[in-house]
Design a protein around this motif. Structure first.
Motif, PDB file in Angstrom:
ATOM      1  N   ARG A  12       5.405   1.647   8.312  1.00 26.94           N
ATOM      2  CA  ARG A  12       4.979   2.758   7.443  1.00 26.94           C
ATOM      3  C   ARG A  12       4.014   1.900   6.493  1.00 26.94           C
ATOM      4  NH1 ARG A  12       4.573   4.238   2.097  1.00 26.94           N
ATOM      5  NH2 ARG A  12       6.801   3.876   1.604  1.00 26.94           N
ATOM      6  N   ASP A  13       4.942   1.551   5.361  1.00 27.80           N
ATOM      7  CA  ASP A  13       4.312   0.760   4.149  1.00 27.80           C
ATOM      8  C   ASP A  13       3.464  -0.450   4.694  1.00 27.80           C
ATOM      9  OD1 ASP A  13       3.422   0.107   1.677  1.00 27.80           O
ATOM     10  OD2 ASP A  13       5.497   0.413   0.813  1.00 27.80           O
ATOM     11  N   GLY A  14       3.704  -1.135   5.549  1.00 29.05           N
ATOM     12  CA  GLY A  14       2.849  -2.062   6.265  1.00 29.05           C
ATOM     13  C   GLY A  14       1.708  -1.748   6.866  1.00 29.05           C
ATOM     14  N   LEU A 203      15.848   0.112  -3.840  1.00 27.17           N
ATOM     15  CA  LEU A 203      14.929  -0.358  -4.767  1.00 27.17           C
ATOM     16  C   LEU A 203      13.870  -0.851  -3.611  1.00 27.17           C
ATOM     17  CD1 LEU A 203      15.047  -1.256  -7.933  1.00 27.17           C
ATOM     18  CD2 LEU A 203      16.908   0.031  -6.936  1.00 27.17           C
ATOM     19  N   HIS A 204      12.489  -0.736  -4.199  1.00 30.89           N
ATOM     20  CA  HIS A 204      11.329  -1.021  -3.304  1.00 30.89           C
ATOM     21  C   HIS A 204      10.435  -1.828  -3.975  1.00 30.89           C
ATOM     22  CE1 HIS A 204       8.457   0.658  -0.322  1.00 30.89           C
ATOM     23  NE2 HIS A 204       7.503   0.353  -1.250  1.00 30.89           N
ATOM     24  N   PHE A 205      10.393  -3.159  -3.763  1.00 31.88           N
ATOM     25  CA  PHE A 205       9.539  -3.968  -4.629  1.00 31.88           C
ATOM     26  C   PHE A 205       8.295  -4.403  -3.791  1.00 31.88           C
ATOM     27  CE2 PHE A 205      13.725  -4.911  -6.532  1.00 31.88           C
ATOM     28  CZ  PHE A 205      13.541  -4.406  -7.758  1.00 31.88           C
ATOM     29  N   HIS A 206       7.219  -4.361  -4.557  1.00 26.31           N
ATOM     30  CA  HIS A 206       5.935  -5.116  -3.947  1.00 26.31           C
ATOM     31  C   HIS A 206       5.818  -6.685  -4.636  1.00 26.31           C
ATOM     32  CE1 HIS A 206       4.068  -2.185  -1.452  1.00 26.31           C
ATOM     33  NE2 HIS A 206       5.007  -1.435  -1.906  1.00 26.31           N
ATOM     34  N   ASN A 207       5.591  -7.523  -3.820  1.00 27.99           N
ATOM     35  CA  ASN A 207       5.226  -9.002  -4.467  1.00 27.99           C
ATOM     36  C   ASN A 207       4.005  -9.417  -4.771  1.00 27.99           C
ATOM     37  OD1 ASN A 207       6.580 -11.213  -4.812  1.00 27.99           O
ATOM     38  ND2 ASN A 207       5.842 -12.149  -3.157  1.00 27.99           N
ATOM     39  N   GLY A 245       1.246  -6.535  -0.717  1.00 28.97           N
ATOM     40  CA  GLY A 245       2.403  -6.531   0.276  1.00 28.97           C
ATOM     41  C   GLY A 245       3.675  -6.306  -0.500  1.00 28.97           C
ATOM     42  N   ASN A 246       4.647  -5.595   0.502  1.00 24.97           N
ATOM     43  CA  ASN A 246       6.146  -5.483  -0.064  1.00 24.97           C
ATOM     44  C   ASN A 246       6.725  -6.999  -0.138  1.00 24.97           C
ATOM     45  OD1 ASN A 246       5.469  -2.941   1.230  1.00 24.97           O
ATOM     46  ND2 ASN A 246       7.125  -2.419   0.560  1.00 24.97           N
ATOM     47  N   VAL A 247       7.874  -6.854  -0.627  1.00 26.88           N
ATOM     48  CA  VAL A 247       8.597  -8.138  -0.548  1.00 26.88           C
ATOM     49  C   VAL A 247       8.769  -8.246   0.869  1.00 26.88           C
ATOM     50  CG1 VAL A 247      11.070  -6.878  -0.774  1.00 26.88           C
ATOM     51  CG2 VAL A 247      10.838  -9.479  -1.362  1.00 26.88           C
TER      52      VAL A 247
HETATM   53 ZN    ZN Z   1       5.776   0.631  -1.207  1.00 29.45          ZN
END
Ligand code: ZN
Ligand code: COA
Length: 321
Positions: A12-14, A203-207, A245-247
């Motif tokens: 999804r996020d990717g 928890l939803h982190f982006h890097n 991008g996400n972690v």
């Molecule tokens: Zn996200």
């Protein structure tokens, strides 16, 4: 050590942030592989407008094509009532509702004010709840908004309270553009856990600024046990300026394993799946582990250094001086 719950969001996020359309069959094959990696939850797709997110316009077909594994929950993003109607036909375990804590990002991403979003999501919760599908709410820009700047902690808590009153099972605090930093994460996570102990907190982190792993450690210190991450570190919201991008899932699992946490994840399988991503998306991924290998993946002693060592030992003592 207690179990941590890892949730894979690459599909999804990717994929929402990838330009070339990834074939439905390829998405299904990847998700089927991911189902054997030990994840607690997999976000499969999103029931958003195909005009807003063309990359995920095949949501129904992907949901229908995957082979579900017992013990894995399958979730999908739902932004509005129309999305909920579509999701209802797809046997989801959970609907992941979404709105932003900041007004500009909510308007850019969902084309609604926050109150309009809340009204839609309240209706969605009613419909979805009747179908015995669990409800999670992802609060975007919970740690800062790229258009507004800082987001007040009490405002985040107030939105959580409004959704908790609606009886949702979980809340995800999303750092949409990597603005979170460790002390901020610890303070917010601690408050949410203290005030809403029965909510499932993710928890939803982006890097985006390289702080995602540090933020994860800060969240762990506040007692958080549930994290989103994305295979290969793909991800990002097309309607959040500067998002990236996400972690990265394999980097996260590698760190958590070394720290002695129980993740239940098969890192070899995750790495094998991640190695296939460049072939699917047509570019390299931000994965550190794919490039560097695990911490104890040792290298042979370099040939060049062998030759140099021999030269030094062959040199007579007086010439070497
Ligand atoms: Zn996200
Ligand atoms: N699924 C499919 N189609 C949808 C839809 C949904 N969830 N929601 C609206 N539509 C369709 C409507 O049927 C309408 O179609 P029509 O033009 O053929 O009549 C059209 O889209 C416009 O509807 P409207 O209610 O005006 O929606 P909008 O264009 O203002 O879009 C959202 C609102 C929320 C659907 C859209 O902004 C969206 O999908 N955003 C998601 C962004 C996202 O996923 N970001 C990344 C994750 S954080």
């Amino acid at each position: 050590m207690k179990r941590l719950f890892l949730q894979e969001v690459v599909a999804r996020d990717g994929f929402q942030n990838e330009k070339p359309f990834i074939d439905t069959e390829d998405k299904i094959a990847l998700i089927n592989d991911l189902s054997h990696c030990g994840y607690a939850k997999i976000e499969v797709t999103s029931f958003t407008s195909p005009k807003a997110i063309p990359a995920l316009r095949d949501a129904e077909a992907v949901m229908a094509g995957i082979q579900r594994q017992p013990g894995v929950e399958y979730t999908a993003l739902v932004p509005n009532v129309r999305g909920a109607e579509r999701a209802l036909g797809c046997c989801l375990d959970e609907a992941n509702l979404v709105m932003s804590v900041s007004d500009p990002h909510n308007r850019a991403n969902l084309r609604m004010t926050r109150e309009q979003s809340f009204a839609q999501l309240k209706e969605v919760i009613g419909v979805i709840g009747q179908a015995s599908i669990a409800v999670n709410v992802s609060l975007s820009t919970a740690f800062g908004c790229p258009m507004q700047g800082d987001v007040r902690l009490d405002e985040v808590l107030a939105w959580i309270e409004r959704f908790a009153e609606q009886g949702v099972r979980g809340i995800s605090l999303c750092d949409t553009t990597g603005m979170a930093y460790p002390t901020q994460v610890q303070a917010l996570a601690q408050q949410v856990r203290d005030r809403f102990p029965s909510l499932q907190l993710t928890l939803h982190f982006h890097n985006t600024r390289g702080m995602a792993l540090a933020n994860t450690v800060a969240a762990l210190q506040a007692g958080v046990d549930r994290f989103d991450a994305s295979l290969g570190g793909l991800g990002g919201c097309p309607y959040a300026p500067g998002a990236s991008g996400n972690v990265c899932m394999e980097d996260l699992v590698h760190m958590l394993d070394l720290m002695g946490h129980h993740t239940g994840i098969d890192l070899d399988r995750v790495l094998a799946a991640s190695a296939r991503l460049p072939g699917l998306v047509g570019h390299d991924t931000p994965s550190q582990l794919l490039k560097a290998g695990r911490r104890l993946d040792l290298h042979p002693f370099p040939q060049q250094a062998h030759a140099l060592a021999r030269q030094v030992s062959d040199t007579p003592l007086e010439r070497a001086q």
